[in-house]
Design an enzyme around this catalytic site. Structure first.
Site, PDB file in Angstrom:
ATOM      1  N   HIS A   1       5.481   3.814   8.570  1.00 26.94           N
ATOM      2  CA  HIS A   1       5.898   2.420   8.603  1.00 26.94           C
ATOM      3  C   HIS A   1       6.798   2.219   9.817  1.00 26.94           C
ATOM      4  O   HIS A   1       7.158   3.183  10.502  1.00 26.94           O
ATOM      5  CB  HIS A   1       6.653   2.073   7.324  1.00 26.94           C
ATOM      6  CG  HIS A   1       5.762   1.872   6.138  1.00 26.94           C
ATOM      7  ND1 HIS A   1       6.210   1.296   4.973  1.00 26.94           N
ATOM      8  CD2 HIS A   1       4.453   2.158   5.932  1.00 26.94           C
ATOM      9  CE1 HIS A   1       5.222   1.233   4.106  1.00 26.94           C
ATOM     10  NE2 HIS A   1       4.146   1.755   4.651  1.00 26.94           N
TER      11      HIS A   1
ATOM     12  N   CYS B   1      10.887   3.057   2.976  1.00 22.89           N
ATOM     13  CA  CYS B   1      11.790   2.911   4.118  1.00 22.89           C
ATOM     14  C   CYS B   1      13.230   2.722   3.663  1.00 22.89           C
ATOM     15  O   CYS B   1      14.160   3.207   4.309  1.00 22.89           O
ATOM     16  CB  CYS B   1      11.305   1.770   5.005  1.00 22.89           C
ATOM     17  SG  CYS B   1       9.703   2.138   5.760  1.00 22.89           S
TER      18      CYS B   1
ATOM     19  N   CYS C   1      10.381  -1.638   2.650  1.00 26.08           N
ATOM     20  CA  CYS C   1       9.752  -1.226   1.389  1.00 26.08           C
ATOM     21  C   CYS C   1      10.610  -0.132   0.738  1.00 26.08           C
ATOM     22  O   CYS C   1      11.592   0.331   1.314  1.00 26.08           O
ATOM     23  CB  CYS C   1       8.336  -0.708   1.656  1.00 26.08           C
ATOM     24  SG  CYS C   1       8.314   0.898   2.482  1.00 26.08           S
TER      25      CYS C   1
END
Length: 167
Positions: A58, A90, A87
């Site tokens: 990501h 992360c 998210c």
């Protein structure tokens, strides 16, 4: 730890440029920038799940990877600027490295782990940036299946083809 609005815009601009680069490569337009305590952009990154066939690249994790191995003291004074609310994965990386501040470009199209970050003492600044919203709104409209895949939502069409696991 507080930066001027101009500095925050510079960090977010770097994250947006990374997001646009990812989209130009056919990927998901989410970018991030890891910034040192003195305002130096240490690294940028963008979502490379499509480009690399990766489960974990990501924007934020790519920025961390691109920064390379850093001392705990560097992370403890840094800021993560990201075009989209982080998210859970992360968010976990931000907590793991004890990054004390996150600048979120927007959280209208996706609301991630901001509450968890705040509950753990991370300063979360939501810029509500119109450009970030536009990037994600256009992407989600154009590629809803890819977006659902990225955020772990079930596909309405059965999802992407399965690939062999990397050994």
């Amino acid at each position: 730890m507080s930066d001027s609005a101009t500095a925050q815009e510079r960090y977010l601009t770097a994250a947006i440029a990374a997001a646009r680069k990812g989209r130009s490569e056919g990927g998901i337009p989410i970018g991030a920038a890891l910034v040192s305590a003195n305002g130096e952009i240490l690294a940028t990154g963008y979502n490379k799940r499509v480009q690399l066939g990766s489960a974990i690249r990501h924007g934020e994790t790519d920025a961390l990877e691109n920064a390379g191995r850093l001392s705990a003291a560097v992370y403890a004074g840094s800021t993560m600027a990201t075009t989209l609310s982080p998210c859970d994965m992360c968010t976990g990386a931000i907590l793991l490295y004890k990054i004390p501040r996150v600048i979120v470009g927007e959280n209208r199209t996706f609301y991630g782990g901001e509450d968890l970050l705040r509950s753990r003492g991370v300063e979360v600044v939501v810029a509500d940036d119109d450009e970030c919203v536009q990037i994600m709104t256009e992407f989600i409209a154009a590629e809803p299946e890819l977006w659902n895949e990225d955020i772990g939502e079930p596909s309405t069409s059965g999802g992407p083809p399965r690939r062999a696991a990397k050994e």
